[in-house]
Motif scaffolding. Structure first.
Motif, short mmCIF file in Angstrom:
data_model
loop_
_atom_site.label_atom_id
_atom_site.label_comp_id
_atom_site.label_asym_id
_atom_site.label_seq_id
_atom_site.Cartn_x
_atom_site.Cartn_y
_atom_site.Cartn_z
N THR A 91 -13.12 3.91 -11.23
CA THR A 91 -14.57 3.79 -11.20
C THR A 91 -15.09 3.49 -9.80
N GLY A 92 -14.22 3.61 -8.79
CA GLY A 92 -14.67 3.43 -7.41
C GLY A 92 -14.89 1.97 -7.03
N LYS A 93 -14.43 1.03 -7.86
CA LYS A 93 -14.62 -0.40 -7.54
C LYS A 93 -13.50 -0.92 -6.64
N ALA A 94 -12.53 -0.06 -6.33
CA ALA A 94 -11.42 -0.49 -5.48
C ALA A 94 -11.13 0.61 -4.47
N ILE A 95 -10.54 0.23 -3.33
CA ILE A 95 -10.04 1.25 -2.41
C ILE A 95 -8.54 1.28 -2.62
N LYS A 96 -7.78 0.51 -1.84
CA LYS A 96 -6.34 0.44 -2.05
C LYS A 96 -6.01 -0.90 -2.69
N VAL A 97 -5.30 -0.84 -3.78
CA VAL A 97 -4.85 -2.06 -4.46
C VAL A 97 -3.38 -2.27 -4.18
N LEU A 98 -3.01 -3.48 -3.83
CA LEU A 98 -1.59 -3.81 -3.64
C LEU A 98 -1.13 -4.72 -4.76
N GLY B 11 1.61 -0.43 -3.06
CA GLY B 11 0.28 0.14 -3.21
C GLY B 11 0.16 1.02 -4.45
N VAL B 12 -1.01 0.93 -5.11
CA VAL B 12 -1.29 1.81 -6.24
C VAL B 12 -1.94 3.07 -5.68
N CYS B 13 -1.45 4.22 -6.15
CA CYS B 13 -1.84 5.51 -5.58
C CYS B 13 -2.48 6.37 -6.67
N GLY B 14 -3.24 7.38 -6.25
CA GLY B 14 -3.80 8.34 -7.19
C GLY B 14 -2.71 8.97 -8.07
N THR B 15 -1.52 9.13 -7.50
CA THR B 15 -0.42 9.70 -8.27
C THR B 15 -0.08 8.83 -9.49
N ALA C 24 1.88 -2.63 6.19
CA ALA C 24 3.06 -1.75 6.21
C ALA C 24 3.19 -0.97 4.90
N ALA C 25 2.70 -1.53 3.81
CA ALA C 25 2.76 -0.82 2.52
C ALA C 25 1.90 0.45 2.53
N LEU C 26 1.07 0.61 3.57
CA LEU C 26 0.28 1.85 3.71
C LEU C 26 1.06 2.95 4.43
N ALA C 27 2.30 2.68 4.80
CA ALA C 27 3.06 3.66 5.60
C ALA C 27 3.23 4.99 4.87
N GLU C 28 3.47 4.95 3.56
CA GLU C 28 3.71 6.22 2.84
C GLU C 28 2.47 7.11 2.82
N PRO C 29 1.30 6.60 2.38
CA PRO C 29 0.13 7.47 2.46
C PRO C 29 -0.22 7.86 3.90
#
Ligand SMILES: [Zn+2]
Ligand SMILES: [Zn+2]
Length: 349
Positions: free
Chosen positions: A335-342, A38-42, A143-148
């Motif tokens: 730009t808010g066009k995505a939520i969570k990108v994998l 997952g791509v994160c704000g960090t 499962a890739a959402l486990a960290e957030p």
């Protein structure tokens, strides 16, 4: 192997590179083939040079994968196991934070994705210690959402003491805010408000609804604090979760909380200092807790929440992409066009 690398200090300096695949070095190492990351704000903060990192470093700290090789001292995992991993690499084990069970805050910590090579690649090596098994019911992608989700469990449930019957206000509508909806729902919240802006209307508000939000407020066309006071008969919310990291969000959080209410701070601000209405916070006798990274104890609970209704979390995953498309992905998130990108690695079939 192909990897997305922050090559040097400064703004930008991200590129796809061919790097050697990591190898098992220690007896407790596990080689993991990445299934989804997952791509994160960090990652965006690192792009903009607003978060510590040690270049050149492969980005990415949220991932799921498949065990493909184990060191000779590994006892709990075997080839073919599907796993996620706590990103608490290199904690010292000696400082007061480590000794009190807070390895995630150790000064020596160097997480994958900024301190050491991370998951936007084909393989990663992690010590067995940090691994958690993925239940059969959970796909590699969810499962890739486990960290957030573990961060949310640490902040909202462990530190924020979410209670059954709470009226909850979540300020922000990004991935952490949306996972917070699921967490307070699991904890038995009575009513959940989610606050966002015009940019959230298209994708994030519907996702909030599908995860269990009762009321969505666009703060650009509604006075959120007034609406929350009206709905709570002038009392305010039991629990406010600040997941925007913005000055306006912090102020709204204070306004929305009831007297003796709780605020949990999850939003990561940029470099700027945020002014806070200190006097109002005192007069309201608020309990405020901050959270940074995830506790060890939060991980199994996070995996359980994801497993309780995995289908609901599909609404969070807006894009599946290759690392070659990182630039578009980063822009879409900003730009808010995505939520969570994998990022899903290419496989040679
Ligand atoms: Zn993250
Ligand atoms: Zn330590």
């Amino acid at each position: 192997m192909k990897a997305l690398v922050k090559a040097a200090k400064g703004e930008g300096n991200i590129e796809v590179r061919d790097v050697p695949a990591p190898k098992i070095k220690n007896h407790d190492d596990v080689l993991i083939r990445i299934s989804a990351a997952g791509v994160c704000g960090t990652d965006l903060h690192i792009y903009h040079d607003e978060f510590p990192y040690w270049p050149p470093v492969v980005l990415g700290h949220e991932f799921s994968g498949l065990v493909t090789e184990t060191g000779n001292g590994v006892t709990r995992f075997k080839l073919g196991d599907r796993v996620v991993a706590e990103p608490h690499t290199h904690f010292c084990g000696k400082c007061y934070l480590c000794r009190s069970g807070n390895i995630q805050l150790c000064q020596e910590k160097r997480s994958p994705g900024w301190g050491i090579d991370g998951a936007f690649a084909e393989f990663i090596v992690m010590p067995e210690l940090f691994l958690h098994r993925i239940p059969d019911i959970l796909s590699d992608e969810i499962a890739a959402l486990a960290e957030p989700m573990a961060i949310v469990v640490t902040g909202v449930l462990e530190r924020g003491k979410s209670c059954p019957g709470d009226t909850v206000v979540i300020v922000g509508a990004g991935p952490i805010a949306l996972l917070s909806v699921a967490a307070v729902k699991a904890a038995g919240a009575k009513e959940i408000f989610v606050l966002g802006t015009n940019a959230d209307e298209e994708q994030r508000f519907p996702a909030a609804k599908s995860l269990g939000a009762d009321r969505i407020i666009n703060v650009m066309n509604t006075d959120a604090s007034a609406a929350i006071l009206e709905e709570t008969r002038g009392v305010g919310a039991d629990h406010v979760i600040e997941a925007s990291g913005s000055a306006a969000g912090v102020n709204t959080a204070v306004e929305a909380a009831k007297k003796c209410g709780r605020i949990t701070v999850l939003g990561l601000p940029g470099e700027e200092k945020i002014p806070v209405p200190w006097g109002d916070m005192v007069k309201k006798a608020l309990d405020i807790s901050f959270c940074f990274s995830s506790s060890v104890s939060s991980w199994e609970r996070a995996i359980s929440i994801l497993s309780s209704s995995p289908g609901n979390f599909n609404a969070l995953i807006s894009h599946r992409a290759k690392i070659d498309d990182w630039k578009k992905v980063f822009t879409d998130i900003e730009t808010g066009k995505a939520i969570k990108v994998l990022f899903v690695p290419e496989r040679i079939k």
